[in-house]
Design an enzyme around this catalytic site. Sequence first.
Site, short mmCIF file in Angstrom:
data_model
loop_
_atom_site.label_atom_id
_atom_site.label_comp_id
_atom_site.label_asym_id
_atom_site.label_seq_id
_atom_site.Cartn_x
_atom_site.Cartn_y
_atom_site.Cartn_z
NE ARG A 83 -19.42 41.04 76.71
CZ ARG A 83 -19.86 41.62 75.61
NH1 ARG A 83 -19.02 41.94 74.65
NH2 ARG A 83 -21.14 41.90 75.45
CE1 TYR A 113 -3.43 43.17 97.21
CE2 TYR A 113 -5.18 44.07 95.86
CZ TYR A 113 -3.94 43.47 95.96
OH TYR A 113 -3.23 43.17 94.83
CG ASP A 123 -10.29 40.78 99.67
OD1 ASP A 123 -10.09 39.55 99.70
OD2 ASP A 123 -9.60 41.57 99.00
CE LYS A 161 -2.92 37.37 95.64
NZ LYS A 161 -3.59 38.41 96.39
C1 LIG Z 1 -3.89 39.75 95.81
C2 LIG Z 1 -5.09 40.29 96.48
C3 LIG Z 1 -6.10 40.90 95.74
C4 LIG Z 1 -5.98 41.15 94.26
O1 LIG Z 1 -5.85 40.01 93.51
P1 LIG Z 1 -5.19 40.06 92.04
O2 LIG Z 1 -5.61 38.79 91.43
O3 LIG Z 1 -3.71 40.20 92.25
O4 LIG Z 1 -5.75 41.26 91.34
C5 LIG Z 1 -7.24 41.31 96.40
N1 LIG Z 1 -7.37 41.15 97.73
C6 LIG Z 1 -6.41 40.58 98.47
C7 LIG Z 1 -6.61 40.43 99.94
C8 LIG Z 1 -5.24 40.14 97.88
O5 LIG Z 1 -4.27 39.60 98.63
#
Ligand SMILES: *Cc1c(COP(=O)(O)O)cnc(C)c1O
Length: 399
Positions: A57, A110, A182, A207
């Site tokens: 971990r 988000y 973010d 993403k």
């Molecule tokens: C998709 C997304 C997230 C979350 O990501 P996950 O891997 O789906 O939990 C956070 N911030 C933004 C801007 C996103 O598009």
Amino acid sequence: MRDETKVVVAGRDPSKQYGAVNPPVVHASTIIHPTLDALDAANAARARDEQAIVYGRSGTPTSFSFENAVAALEGGHRTYAVPSGLAAVTVAMLAFLKTGDHVLMVDTVYGPTRKLCEGFLKKMGVETTYYLPEIGSDIAGLMKPNTKVVYVEAPGSLTFEMQDIPAIAAAAKAKGATVIMDNTWASPLYFKPFTKGVDVSVQAATKYIVGHSDAMLGTVTATKEAWPMVRDCARELGYGVGPDDLYLGQRGFRTLAVRLPQHWKTGIELATWLKARPEVIGVFHPALPDDPGHAIWKRDFLGASGLFAVELEATPRHAMAAMLDNLHHFGMGFSWGGFESLVVWQHPEVYRTARPWDAKRILLRFHAGLENIEDLKEDLEAGFERRKKALGAGKAAAD
Ligand SMILES: *Cc1c(COP(=O)(O)O)cnc(C)c1O
């Protein structure tokens, strides 16, 4: 070293992995230490914040390799990999918040991040104020003595408003707050948060970093000062990522610098083509010259990804279904950043409070994939035709 080279070499050392180009996928919980001295030394190295292999971990060659690559490209001190983008948001926030604190959160954040504020954080006694994305240095007027986190996301989710991050960060820092960003839209390639005053950067690596729609992954990257809080929070929450997903993350990472320019180019072409359509009444894409956020995008960002949105003329649901149901190349689904094109009918009214969104407005979010642009246009052209037919049929029935 330039970014394209960093993308290829960062976090890899074939001499330490039997000459293999890529890091090994280490499946491990227990790590066997041959002697008492060795075990103590490993623990001591970990306590000194070295990347020691002590227990599954707490990090493996697979996780350290991926984390070091992301930290190098994003320009932070260190990175912690967590199981999803939302987990990364959660670690970043909890690292700096306690009962009685206040958060300044951008209204265009988000959606699930807003749920974290209204759910878990509220229950914990943390209050959130939502501000408009274009606030800039006026954010100083919203700072309270207990404001501990100023959270930015640029461009905003669904409607893609830009934020003046250096101005916001300067105002936040003047009052001792931590700036969390973010940075998923631009990826670590096209926005360098730590040169703009950000303390902690979050990536939904799901993403563009993974880039192939086949794994969930998040990263939290921090400055040297913010890193101990981030590291301890992720450790205390028990976050760790399975080695196969980490491997997919580093595999996707190696081609980021060739994939993103293509997503960018196709996104611009698609957005421009859509803008000229009679059915489209607005396009939300900060890299288009007449977008309200364009000047800031040009000043602060190094490129654009393939995610943007358009607003359509009022359209009844059956006509939207006629358009969207039979597309060949645009999949309808959440997430984005993979090689394939996507479209989703989005509903910002669910999430906005500082500036409500009229539920009657129709917003389609597009992800420009790596297909040929002509195939994408033909697919959408046929969709617009089906929409028109469905509208005509509806009208005939009403007559
Ligand atoms: C998709 C997304 C997230 C979350 O990501 P996950 O891997 O789906 O939990 C956070 N911030 C933004 C801007 C996103 O598009």
